[in-house]
Design an enzyme around this catalytic site. Structure first.
Site, PDB file in Angstrom:
ATOM      1  N   SER A  56      -9.482  -5.853  -8.873  1.00 51.98           N
ATOM      2  CA  SER A  56      -8.571  -4.944  -9.568  1.00 51.98           C
ATOM      3  C   SER A  56      -8.935  -4.901 -11.038  1.00 51.98           C
ATOM      4  O   SER A  56      -8.855  -5.911 -11.742  1.00 51.98           O
ATOM      5  CB  SER A  56      -7.119  -5.418  -9.419  1.00 51.98           C
ATOM      6  OG  SER A  56      -6.328  -4.739 -10.375  1.00 51.98           O
ATOM      7  N   HIS A  63     -10.770  -1.512  -7.219  1.00 47.96           N
ATOM      8  CA  HIS A  63      -9.336  -1.250  -7.075  1.00 47.96           C
ATOM      9  C   HIS A  63      -8.793  -0.771  -8.419  1.00 47.96           C
ATOM     10  O   HIS A  63      -8.932  -1.445  -9.437  1.00 47.96           O
ATOM     11  CB  HIS A  63      -8.609  -2.508  -6.597  1.00 47.96           C
ATOM     12  CG  HIS A  63      -7.161  -2.278  -6.302  1.00 47.96           C
ATOM     13  ND1 HIS A  63      -6.723  -1.669  -5.139  1.00 47.96           N
ATOM     14  CD2 HIS A  63      -6.050  -2.572  -7.012  1.00 47.96           C
ATOM     15  CE1 HIS A  63      -5.397  -1.609  -5.153  1.00 47.96           C
ATOM     16  NE2 HIS A  63      -4.962  -2.139  -6.287  1.00 47.96           N
ATOM     17  N   ASP A  75      -5.589   0.579 -10.445  1.00 43.12           N
ATOM     18  CA  ASP A  75      -4.113   0.585 -10.456  1.00 43.12           C
ATOM     19  C   ASP A  75      -3.556   1.617 -11.427  1.00 43.12           C
ATOM     20  O   ASP A  75      -3.781   1.522 -12.637  1.00 43.12           O
ATOM     21  CB  ASP A  75      -3.601  -0.805 -10.861  1.00 43.12           C
ATOM     22  CG  ASP A  75      -3.788  -1.826  -9.758  1.00 43.12           C
ATOM     23  OD1 ASP A  75      -3.316  -1.572  -8.631  1.00 43.12           O
ATOM     24  OD2 ASP A  75      -4.409  -2.874 -10.017  1.00 43.12           O
ATOM     25  N   MET A  83      -0.240   3.168 -13.015  1.00 45.50           N
ATOM     26  CA  MET A  83       1.194   2.900 -13.236  1.00 45.50           C
ATOM     27  C   MET A  83       1.750   3.887 -14.250  1.00 45.50           C
ATOM     28  O   MET A  83       1.061   4.248 -15.207  1.00 45.50           O
ATOM     29  CB  MET A  83       1.380   1.474 -13.751  1.00 45.50           C
ATOM     30  CG  MET A  83       0.786   0.408 -12.841  1.00 45.50           C
ATOM     31  SD  MET A  83       1.189  -1.239 -13.447  1.00 45.50           S
ATOM     32  CE  MET A  83       0.159  -2.242 -12.365  1.00 45.50           C
ATOM     33  N   HIS A 139      -4.766   3.091  -6.349  1.00 39.60           N
ATOM     34  CA  HIS A 139      -3.440   2.617  -5.931  1.00 39.60           C
ATOM     35  C   HIS A 139      -2.411   3.261  -6.853  1.00 39.60           C
ATOM     36  O   HIS A 139      -2.263   2.859  -8.000  1.00 39.60           O
ATOM     37  CB  HIS A 139      -3.414   1.079  -6.025  1.00 39.60           C
ATOM     38  CG  HIS A 139      -2.079   0.471  -5.788  1.00 39.60           C
ATOM     39  ND1 HIS A 139      -1.791  -0.856  -6.068  1.00 39.60           N
ATOM     40  CD2 HIS A 139      -0.933   0.986  -5.284  1.00 39.60           C
ATOM     41  CE1 HIS A 139      -0.547  -1.127  -5.759  1.00 39.60           C
ATOM     42  NE2 HIS A 139       0.017  -0.021  -5.289  1.00 39.60           N
ATOM     43  N   MET A 174       0.980   3.883  -8.334  1.00 41.87           N
ATOM     44  CA  MET A 174       2.346   3.372  -8.525  1.00 41.87           C
ATOM     45  C   MET A 174       3.035   4.354  -9.456  1.00 41.87           C
ATOM     46  O   MET A 174       3.359   4.041 -10.608  1.00 41.87           O
ATOM     47  CB  MET A 174       2.284   1.951  -9.116  1.00 41.87           C
ATOM     48  CG  MET A 174       1.813   0.922  -8.099  1.00 41.87           C
ATOM     49  SD  MET A 174       1.254  -0.624  -8.858  1.00 41.87           S
ATOM     50  CE  MET A 174      -0.450  -0.193  -9.220  1.00 41.87           C
ATOM     51  N   MET A 230       1.665  -5.160  -0.351  1.00 43.22           N
ATOM     52  CA  MET A 230       1.825  -5.832  -1.640  1.00 43.22           C
ATOM     53  C   MET A 230       2.313  -7.254  -1.386  1.00 43.22           C
ATOM     54  O   MET A 230       3.307  -7.456  -0.686  1.00 43.22           O
ATOM     55  CB  MET A 230       2.858  -5.111  -2.512  1.00 43.22           C
ATOM     56  CG  MET A 230       2.475  -3.716  -2.985  1.00 43.22           C
ATOM     57  SD  MET A 230       0.910  -3.634  -3.853  1.00 43.22           S
ATOM     58  CE  MET A 230       1.206  -4.699  -5.279  1.00 43.22           C
ATOM     59  N   ASP A 263      -2.661  -7.082  -1.725  1.00 40.20           N
ATOM     60  CA  ASP A 263      -2.760  -6.920  -3.179  1.00 40.20           C
ATOM     61  C   ASP A 263      -1.706  -7.761  -3.883  1.00 40.20           C
ATOM     62  O   ASP A 263      -0.511  -7.533  -3.715  1.00 40.20           O
ATOM     63  CB  ASP A 263      -2.565  -5.421  -3.503  1.00 40.20           C
ATOM     64  CG  ASP A 263      -2.731  -5.093  -4.970  1.00 40.20           C
ATOM     65  OD1 ASP A 263      -3.087  -5.984  -5.767  1.00 40.20           O
ATOM     66  OD2 ASP A 263      -2.494  -3.912  -5.324  1.00 40.20           O
TER      67      ASP A 263
HETATM   68  C1  DX5 Z   1      -0.014  -5.074  -9.206  1.00 36.98           C
HETATM   69  C2  DX5 Z   1      -1.317  -4.399  -8.908  1.00 36.98           C
HETATM   70  C3  DX5 Z   1      -2.411  -5.322  -8.522  1.00 36.98           C
HETATM   71  C4  DX5 Z   1      -2.795  -6.311  -9.596  1.00 36.98           C
HETATM   72  C5  DX5 Z   1      -3.201  -7.568  -8.887  1.00 36.98           C
HETATM   73  O1  DX5 Z   1       0.985  -4.113  -9.248  1.00 36.98           O
HETATM   74  O2  DX5 Z   1      -1.163  -3.482  -7.838  1.00 36.98           O
HETATM   75  O3  DX5 Z   1      -3.563  -4.626  -8.057  1.00 36.98           O
HETATM   76  O4  DX5 Z   1      -3.843  -5.902 -10.428  1.00 36.98           O
HETATM   77  O5  DX5 Z   1      -3.444  -8.541  -9.831  1.00 36.98           O
HETATM   78  P1  DX5 Z   1      -3.596 -10.054  -9.438  1.00 36.98           P
HETATM   79  O6  DX5 Z   1      -4.751 -10.170  -8.483  1.00 36.98           O
HETATM   80  O7  DX5 Z   1      -3.848 -10.708 -10.759  1.00 36.98           O
HETATM   81  O8  DX5 Z   1      -2.305 -10.497  -8.788  1.00 36.98           O
HETATM   82 ZN    ZN Z   2      -2.997  -2.602  -6.910  1.00 40.26          ZN
END
Ligand code: DX5
Ligand code: ZN
Length: 231
Positions: A9, A34, A36, A38, A68, A70, A139, A177
């Site tokens: 990620s 990956h 993310d 947000m 991903h 969010m 998750m 994840d």
């Molecule tokens: C959290 C993200 C993850 C995050 C995971 O909302 O979706 O992808 O980056 O990070 P680690 O591996 O540090 O838990």
């Molecule tokens: Zn993620």
């Protein structure tokens, strides 16, 4: 099944050197990027959008990019990510008013589609759309931040998701994840996951001035996975 894929990620990468970080982690043997996204609305944090995805493609990143989402709503941004070079686009069912339509939209734009399940979200969202799903992402933390601890109840949920996938007879990836690290990846694989997101577990473990600094962590993760045998 030994088709395990490791998906670092980039949330935990050095954003000031993002292209280089992605190059290094892929050269070290990672399979998927990956990514993310947000929005400070669906989750209480704000990260990166389609422009950054496109910039990674322009930089020369050829590995699959696993977006991903969010964000809420999801449909408006799907075509933008497809255009920007996303390979997978996954979203949280709570963030879409019309889940079937959002899944269809992702595939219509040439990407693989996935649903993401928060720790408290039931797998029953899959009941009538399993044929439209290429990836199920569980998750193992509440979304919004990297560096949280793996929620152990995810292991049972992984076993349940693995049964659903096997019964469907479809080629659906089972991704996990949050809080995935060297010391729990084997146990998570044994519960049925085949795709492993890890942010702080990978990017948090290197010396930035050494271009090969992710080699050792990825090699050790693979070694853990080799010992699991079949899913
Ligand atoms: C959290 C993200 C993850 C995050 C995971 O909302 O979706 O992808 O980056 O990070 P680690 O591996 O540090 O838990
Ligand atoms: Zn993620």
């Amino acid at each position: 099944m030994s088709d395990y894929q490791i998906a670092p990620s980039i949330l935990a990468a050095d954003f000031a050197r993002l292209g280089e970080e992605v190059d290094n982690v892929i050269a070290s043997g990672a399979d998927i990027v990956h990514f993310d996204v947000m929005d400070n609305h669906y989750v209480p944090n704000l990260t990166i959008g389609p422009l950054v995805c496109e910039a990674l493609r322009k930089h020369g990143v050829e590995a699959p990019i696993d977006v991903h989402l969010m964000v809420k709503p999801v449909d408006r941004i799907i075509p933008d990510f497809a255009e920007a070079g996303a390979s997978y686009i996954t979203f949280h069912p709570e963030a879409s008013e019309h889940i079937d339509r959002s899944l269809g939209l992702i595939r219509e734009h040439g990407c693989r589609a996935g649903l993401v399940f928060n720790p408290a979200t039931p797998l029953s969202y899959l009941d009538y759309v399993i044929d439209k799903v290429d990836m199920i992402l569980l998750m193992s933390v509440n979304p919004g931040f990297g560096g949280q601890s793996f929620i152990p109840g995810t292991l049972d949920k992984l076993r349940a998701a693995r049964r659903i996938i096997d019964e469907s007879g479809q080629a659906i990836r089972l991704e996990v994840d949050g809080g995935v690290k060297m010391d729990n990846i084997a146990e998570i694989a044994a519960a049925g996951a085949d795709t492993f997101v890890s942010g702080s577990g990978i990017f948090g473990c290197g010396q930035a001035d050494d271009p090969n600094h992710y080699d050792s962590i990825l090699r050790q993760m693979r070694k853990q996975l080799e010992q699991v045998g079949s899913v």
